[in-house]
Design a protein around this motif. Structure first.
Motif: not given
Length: 97
Positions: A63-89
């Motif tokens: 699971h992606v876990g927490g983030f100061r600026d919100g889980t959504r933002e964490k997911v966005r940043r990771l996707r931008r780097e090419g990390v594959v994320i399904r749901g929050n995993c």
DNA sequence: AGGGTGACCCGCT
DNA sequence: CAGCGGGCCACCC
């Protein structure tokens, strides 16, 4: 300022390459405090420096876990780097062991 | 000194 | 398989 323990944590997190992620437990272990995964979260949550890519640290179960600026933002940043994320995993293939 | 906190983790139900 | 309970650790009042 931060003590050597926090410095070590930041240094380790900074060494995580783009497109890869590490777990809180992994960082804790490399920092020499293997059972302090929770504390790693504390330190990163406190961090505001953009030089520390703390969005690349996720939970051990994927699971992606927490983030100061919100889980959504964490997911966005990771996707931008090419990390594959399904749901929050994140895909296991990205997680450093 | 001691209790509270949290971006976690694991076992049990 | 989802929830819950308890453990865990370093830090901060």
């Amino acid at each position: 300022m931060y003590d050597s323990r926090a410095q070590r944590i930041f240094h380790i997190v900074r060494s995580i390459p783009r497109g890869k992620v590490a777990t809180y437990t992994y960082v804790a272990r490399k920092a020499g405090v293997p059972k302090a995964a929770r504390y790693v979260g504390n330190v990163l949550g406190n961090n505001r420096s953009s030089r520390v890519p703390c969005h690349r640290v996720v939970r051990k179960d994927g699971h992606v876990g927490g983030f100061r600026d919100g889980t959504r933002e964490k997911v966005r940043r990771l996707r931008r780097e090419g990390v594959v994320i399904r749901g929050n995993c994140v895909g296991a293939e990205h997680i450093l062991q």
